[in-house]
Design a protein around this motif. Structure first.
Motif, PDB file in Angstrom:
ATOM      1  N   GLU A 220       0.817  -1.217   0.000  1.00  0.00           N
ATOM      2  CA  GLU A 220       0.000   0.000   0.000  1.00  0.00           C
ATOM      3  C   GLU A 220       0.851   1.268   0.000  1.00  0.00           C
ATOM      4  O   GLU A 220       0.354   2.338  -0.350  1.00  0.00           O
ATOM      5  N   SER A 221       2.119   1.161   0.389  1.00  0.00           N
ATOM      6  CA  SER A 221       2.995   2.342   0.384  1.00  0.00           C
ATOM      7  C   SER A 221       3.617   2.590  -0.986  1.00  0.00           C
ATOM      8  O   SER A 221       4.227   3.643  -1.206  1.00  0.00           O
ATOM      9  N   TRP A 222       3.486   1.650  -1.913  1.00  0.00           N
ATOM     10  CA  TRP A 222       4.032   1.851  -3.262  1.00  0.00           C
ATOM     11  C   TRP A 222       3.415   3.083  -3.908  1.00  0.00           C
ATOM     12  O   TRP A 222       2.208   3.343  -3.762  1.00  0.00           O
ATOM     13  N   LEU A 228      -3.278   4.572  -7.841  1.00  0.00           N
ATOM     14  CA  LEU A 228      -4.585   3.953  -8.027  1.00  0.00           C
ATOM     15  C   LEU A 228      -5.561   4.417  -6.954  1.00  0.00           C
ATOM     16  O   LEU A 228      -6.727   4.723  -7.253  1.00  0.00           O
ATOM     17  N   ALA A 229      -5.085   4.487  -5.703  1.00  0.00           N
ATOM     18  CA  ALA A 229      -5.967   4.902  -4.607  1.00  0.00           C
ATOM     19  C   ALA A 229      -6.485   6.320  -4.810  1.00  0.00           C
ATOM     20  O   ALA A 229      -7.644   6.619  -4.495  1.00  0.00           O
ATOM     21  N   ASN A 230      -5.644   7.184  -5.336  1.00  0.00           N
ATOM     22  CA  ASN A 230      -6.072   8.561  -5.591  1.00  0.00           C
ATOM     23  C   ASN A 230      -7.072   8.636  -6.741  1.00  0.00           C
ATOM     24  O   ASN A 230      -7.959   9.499  -6.747  1.00  0.00           O
ATOM     25  N   ALA A 231      -6.908   7.728  -7.733  1.00  0.00           N
ATOM     26  CA  ALA A 231      -7.789   7.755  -8.896  1.00  0.00           C
ATOM     27  C   ALA A 231      -9.091   6.989  -8.661  1.00  0.00           C
ATOM     28  O   ALA A 231     -10.150   7.378  -9.156  1.00  0.00           O
ATOM     29  N   ASP A 232      -9.007   5.882  -7.912  1.00  0.00           N
ATOM     30  CA  ASP A 232     -10.176   5.012  -7.719  1.00  0.00           C
ATOM     31  C   ASP A 232     -10.006   4.283  -6.392  1.00  0.00           C
ATOM     32  O   ASP A 232      -9.429   3.194  -6.336  1.00  0.00           O
ATOM     33  N   LYS A 233     -10.492   4.888  -5.333  1.00  0.00           N
ATOM     34  CA  LYS A 233     -10.294   4.345  -3.994  1.00  0.00           C
ATOM     35  C   LYS A 233     -10.862   2.931  -3.861  1.00  0.00           C
ATOM     36  O   LYS A 233     -10.251   2.062  -3.232  1.00  0.00           O
ATOM     37  N   ALA A 236      -8.576   0.346  -5.407  1.00  0.00           N
ATOM     38  CA  ALA A 236      -7.402   0.115  -4.561  1.00  0.00           C
ATOM     39  C   ALA A 236      -7.768  -0.763  -3.363  1.00  0.00           C
ATOM     40  O   ALA A 236      -7.025  -1.689  -3.007  1.00  0.00           O
ATOM     41  N   GLN A 237      -8.901  -0.486  -2.738  1.00  0.00           N
ATOM     42  CA  GLN A 237      -9.332  -1.293  -1.613  1.00  0.00           C
ATOM     43  C   GLN A 237      -9.585  -2.744  -2.021  1.00  0.00           C
ATOM     44  O   GLN A 237      -9.293  -3.673  -1.265  1.00  0.00           O
ATOM     45  N   LEU A 238     -10.122  -2.929  -3.229  1.00  0.00           N
ATOM     46  CA  LEU A 238     -10.333  -4.283  -3.746  1.00  0.00           C
ATOM     47  C   LEU A 238      -9.001  -5.009  -3.903  1.00  0.00           C
ATOM     48  O   LEU A 238      -8.877  -6.198  -3.545  1.00  0.00           O
ATOM     49  N   MET A 239      -7.981  -4.320  -4.418  1.00  0.00           N
ATOM     50  CA  MET A 239      -6.664  -4.935  -4.559  1.00  0.00           C
ATOM     51  C   MET A 239      -6.115  -5.346  -3.205  1.00  0.00           C
ATOM     52  O   MET A 239      -5.531  -6.427  -3.052  1.00  0.00           O
ATOM     53  N   ILE A 244      -4.675  -9.644   0.701  1.00  0.00           N
ATOM     54  CA  ILE A 244      -4.872 -10.287   1.999  1.00  0.00           C
ATOM     55  C   ILE A 244      -5.367 -11.720   1.818  1.00  0.00           C
ATOM     56  O   ILE A 244      -4.885 -12.665   2.462  1.00  0.00           O
ATOM     57  N   HIS A 245      -6.326 -11.906   0.908  1.00  0.00           N
ATOM     58  CA  HIS A 245      -6.862 -13.248   0.643  1.00  0.00           C
ATOM     59  C   HIS A 245      -5.766 -14.178   0.126  1.00  0.00           C
ATOM     60  O   HIS A 245      -5.646 -15.332   0.578  1.00  0.00           O
ATOM     61  N   ARG A 246      -4.956 -13.688  -0.819  1.00  0.00           N
ATOM     62  CA  ARG A 246      -3.879 -14.519  -1.373  1.00  0.00           C
ATOM     63  C   ARG A 246      -2.858 -14.876  -0.308  1.00  0.00           C
ATOM     64  O   ARG A 246      -2.389 -16.024  -0.249  1.00  0.00           O
TER      65      ARG A 246
END
Length: 270
Positions: A220-222, A228-233, A236-239, A244-246
């Protein structure tokens, strides 16, 4: 001027929590080389540019009368000032390419830890030339994306594969910056001026054990993820949920903070 990607307070806090301090091995290589150029009793000033939340600046401070940490991000400098640091460290918002508070020919060591690829290099090296004293040293240290593996199953490449898949994920590609090519090539394309007498490259591999949750924080610090988080929060949350699941599946755990299942991370510095 420097590329500005680490601007938000939330990103600065992630960076402070999850980006590693510079390994002692790396600091020792830099300082051993400096000793060959300048006697240790003459070490007065170190300047750390692109200092982020101040990890490298603080580590250098015990070796110099004064250490300055500069970054273009007010949020990063805020995080650096908020963290515990030595009294002889001063942090300020300032680009690496122009350091008006630093006197010419006064600096014994200039460092750029994981940051020089973001600078406008010609302007930066001109400023280095101005502020470095005779025989002063410029140390540009990079780190390629770390590899994670499970020490319980060292031959299992699942964590390494996951890291690579994230780095090449189509959702992050629009936020790739051309400046990262320089980092990926381990700064081999940097051309120093003729007045820089010596250049060298050392590679140091450092292994550390981290929680799987820490791997999520590093991801998340990348700058790619933050773009991506700034463009589509939501994307990013889905990623993050996918990661976490993986990780839970690969490590066969329900709690990513479980110490007994902590993966190990290889950091390659150059």
């Amino acid at each position: 001027m420097s590329v500005r990607l680490f601007e938000s307070t939330a990103h600065a806090n992630l960076y402070a929590r999850h980006r590693p301090s510079v390994p002692d091995k790396v600091i020792d290589i830099v300082l051993d080389y400096l000793r060959q150029q300048i006697p240790e009793d003459q070490w007065q000033v170190a300047v750390d540019v692109g200092c982020g939340s101040g990890q490298g600046s603080n580590q250098l401070s015990t070796h110099f009368k004064h250490c300055y940490g500069f970054d273009v991000s007010p949020a990063q400098i805020g995080a650096a000032n908020s963290a515990q640091h030595s009294a002889n460290v001063s942090y300020a918002v300032c680009p690496a390419e122009s350091l008006p508070t630093i006197v010419s020919n006064s600096v014994q060591l200039m460092t750029a830890f994981e940051s020089v690829h973001w600078f406008e290099f010609n302007s930066f090296i001109n400023e280095c030339t101005r502020v470095l004293c005779p025989n002063g040293v410029l140390a540009m240290v990079g780190r390629i994306a770390p590899e994670a593996y499970d020490p319980i199953r060292p031959d299992d490449r699942s964590l390494v594969d996951l890291w690579y898949e994230l780095y090449t994920d189509e959702r992050l590609k629009p936020f790739t910056n051309a400046k990262l090519v320089l980092l990926g090539r381990k700064y081999r394309d940097i051309k120093l001026p003729d007045n820089y007498e010596t250049s060298r490259m050392d590679e140091v591999v450092v292994t550390e054990r981290v929680s799987a949750q820490e791997i999520v924080g590093i991801f998340e610090s990348w700058s790619l993820y933050q773009g991506l988080a700034n463009a589509d929060k939501q994307a990013a949350q889905l990623m993050t949920r996918e990661v976490i699941h993986r990780l839970k599946s690969i490590l066969n755990v329900s709690d990513l903070s479980a110490k007994e299942q902590s993966p190990e991370k290889l950091n390659n510095y150059f």
